[in-house]
Scaffold this active site. Structure first.
Site, PDB file in Angstrom:
ATOM      1  CG  ASN A  54      -7.531   6.632  44.621  1.00 44.17           C
ATOM      2  OD1 ASN A  54      -7.793   5.734  44.375  1.00 44.17           O
ATOM      3  ND2 ASN A  54      -8.291   7.485  44.275  1.00 44.17           N
TER       4      ASN A  54
ATOM      5  CD  GLU B  64      -0.292   7.713  39.998  1.00 41.79           C
ATOM      6  OE1 GLU B  64      -0.529   7.057  38.647  1.00 41.79           O
ATOM      7  OE2 GLU B  64      -1.490   7.944  40.606  1.00 41.79           O
TER       8      GLU B  64
END
Length: 157
Positions: free
Chosen positions: A60, A73
């Site tokens: 992130n 992701e």
């Protein structure tokens, strides 16, 4: 389950070896070190196990304007696409909390663009414990690329 105690049912059910499950967990955990999360201090690492056995990592990346950040992701999938990877066998996310955290709704939908609904998503905590669910379990009644009409080659219609 912990990384040292991989459930044989999980490996059979998802077509992975216990070594692959352990490796994807370790890769996701190592990806947390790449996190840029000065505001939330909530580190997330992601590892994709590609069809060819290669791992692609993401973490992130936050921004002072909070909505502009990128989840681990989506970072991993974008990186995989740039590397020409489009087929995946498993996804793992790793956080520093227990119980493990699942991908957010936006990430679930982003994963849906590139992965089959049966892909296993391993969610790891900081102690090496995991929960595994398929994308279909995390995103029931999903909307995917097959629901859209593809434009013809001339850009008409």
């Amino acid at each position: 389950m912990s990384s040292t105690d991989v459930d044989p049912t999980t490996t059979r059910e998802h077509g992975l070896t216990s070594a692959e499950v352990g490796a994807i967990g370790a890769q996701a955990a190592s990806a947390k070190a790449l996190s840029y999360s000065p505001y939330s201090k909530f580190r997330v690492g992601c590892a994709l196990l590609c069809e060819d056995g290669k791992f692609v990592l993401g973490a992130n990346i936050e921004n002072a304007s909070y909505p502009v950040g990128v989840c681990a992701e989506r970072a991993a999938l974008a990186r995989a696409c740039l590397e020409g990877q489009r087929k995946f066998r498993a996804i793992a996310v790793s956080t520093d909390i227990s119980p493990p955290a699942s991908p957010c709704g936006m990430c679930r939908q982003f994963i849906r663009e590139f992965c089959d609904l049966s892909i296993p998503i391993f969610m790891w905590d900081n102690d090496g414990n995991y929960v595994v669910m398929t994308l279909d379990q995390l995103l029931p009644m999903s909307f995917g690329p097959e629901h859209l009409k593809k434009p013809d080659s001339l850009g008409q219609k």
